[in-house]
Design an enzyme around this catalytic site. Structure first.
Site, mmCIF file in Angstrom:
data_model
loop_
_atom_site.group_PDB
_atom_site.id
_atom_site.type_symbol
_atom_site.label_atom_id
_atom_site.label_comp_id
_atom_site.label_asym_id
_atom_site.label_seq_id
_atom_site.Cartn_x
_atom_site.Cartn_y
_atom_site.Cartn_z
ATOM 1 N N HIS A 90 73.684 -2.939 -61.847
ATOM 2 C CA HIS A 90 73.026 -2.701 -61.898
ATOM 3 C C HIS A 90 72.609 -1.826 -60.543
ATOM 4 O O HIS A 90 71.846 -1.026 -60.523
ATOM 5 C CB HIS A 90 72.112 -3.951 -62.032
ATOM 6 C CG HIS A 90 70.557 -3.723 -62.262
ATOM 7 N ND1 HIS A 90 69.912 -3.857 -64.286
ATOM 8 C CD2 HIS A 90 69.633 -3.851 -61.456
ATOM 9 C CE1 HIS A 90 69.073 -4.017 -64.231
ATOM 10 N NE2 HIS A 90 68.721 -3.572 -62.813
ATOM 11 N N ARG A 129 70.970 -3.346 -40.376
ATOM 12 C CA ARG A 129 70.599 -1.703 -40.693
ATOM 13 C C ARG A 129 68.747 -1.702 -40.015
ATOM 14 O O ARG A 129 68.184 -0.528 -40.526
ATOM 15 C CB ARG A 129 70.511 -1.024 -41.721
ATOM 16 C CG ARG A 129 72.310 -1.125 -41.844
ATOM 17 C CD ARG A 129 73.095 -0.307 -43.129
ATOM 18 N NE ARG A 129 74.030 0.165 -42.513
ATOM 19 C CZ ARG A 129 75.144 -0.517 -42.289
ATOM 20 N NH1 ARG A 129 74.805 -2.113 -42.200
ATOM 21 N NH2 ARG A 129 76.351 -0.334 -42.324
#
Ligand code: RBF
Length: 159
Positions: A90, A129
């Site tokens: 996915h 991040r």
């Protein structure tokens, strides 16, 4: 040769930007959204000209960003999402779809759609991040959108 120099005299108070964040992995996208909003305010955009909203997941980002161009008359959109690799393919489908969708939208509308979508192997990589001290990719995407607006205006005014 004519070098196009980026002009920094843009009146940012009149620029309108929308930030769209996916709700999937919202504990990370929230940080990126806040980073993007702070970056836009730091650039001088007025609060009334900054729109923020959420869409279900990263797959929905391209259409949600298109809604912004269609209905909010914005100069740029910042798309924020976090796609984390799971045990199924996915991940690849969502990443491919959002990347292609946002790229196509840039070119279709002719206005910047900044890519603030993290595609990581695990949660730790994504958290890193989205942090304030190690660099917030939402803020970086917002600044990229601003730089593209500046580039476009600089090219136009050089003619
Ligand atoms: N959306 C994300 O933004 N990040 C993800 O990591 C993510 N993983 C998904 C994994 C699966 C198995 C499914 C079915 C959906 C996932 N989505 C994810 C949601 C996707 O972007 C979209 O919102 C939904 O598929 C509904 O169209």
């Amino acid at each position: 040769m004519t070098e196009i120099k980026i002009k920094n005299e843009l009146k940012w108070a009149h620029i309108k930007v929308a930030v769209v964040a996916a709700k999937w992995n919202s504990f990370i996208t929230d940080e990126m959204l806040n980073g993007a909003l702070d970056a836009l305010k730091g650039k001088g955009l007025t609060e009334g000209n900054i729109y923020s909203m959420r869409c279900p997941g990263s797959f929905e980002l391209p259409l949600a960003c298109k809604y912004c161009f269609d209905h909010l008359d914005v100069d740029a959109v910042v798309a924020i999402g976090v796609v984390i690799r799971g045990g199924t393919p996915h991940f690849d489908y969502v990443c491919e779809s959002v990347t292609r969708g946002l790229t196509d939208l840039n070119l279709m509308v002719g206005k910047p759609v900044a890519f603030g979508v993290l595609t990581t192997d695990n949660v730790e990589q994504a958290v890193e991040r989205a942090s304030l001290d190690k660099g917030n990719k939402g803020a970086e995407a917002a600044i990229s959108a601003c730089e593209m607006i500046e580039l476009s205006r600089s090219i136009q005014s050089s003619q």
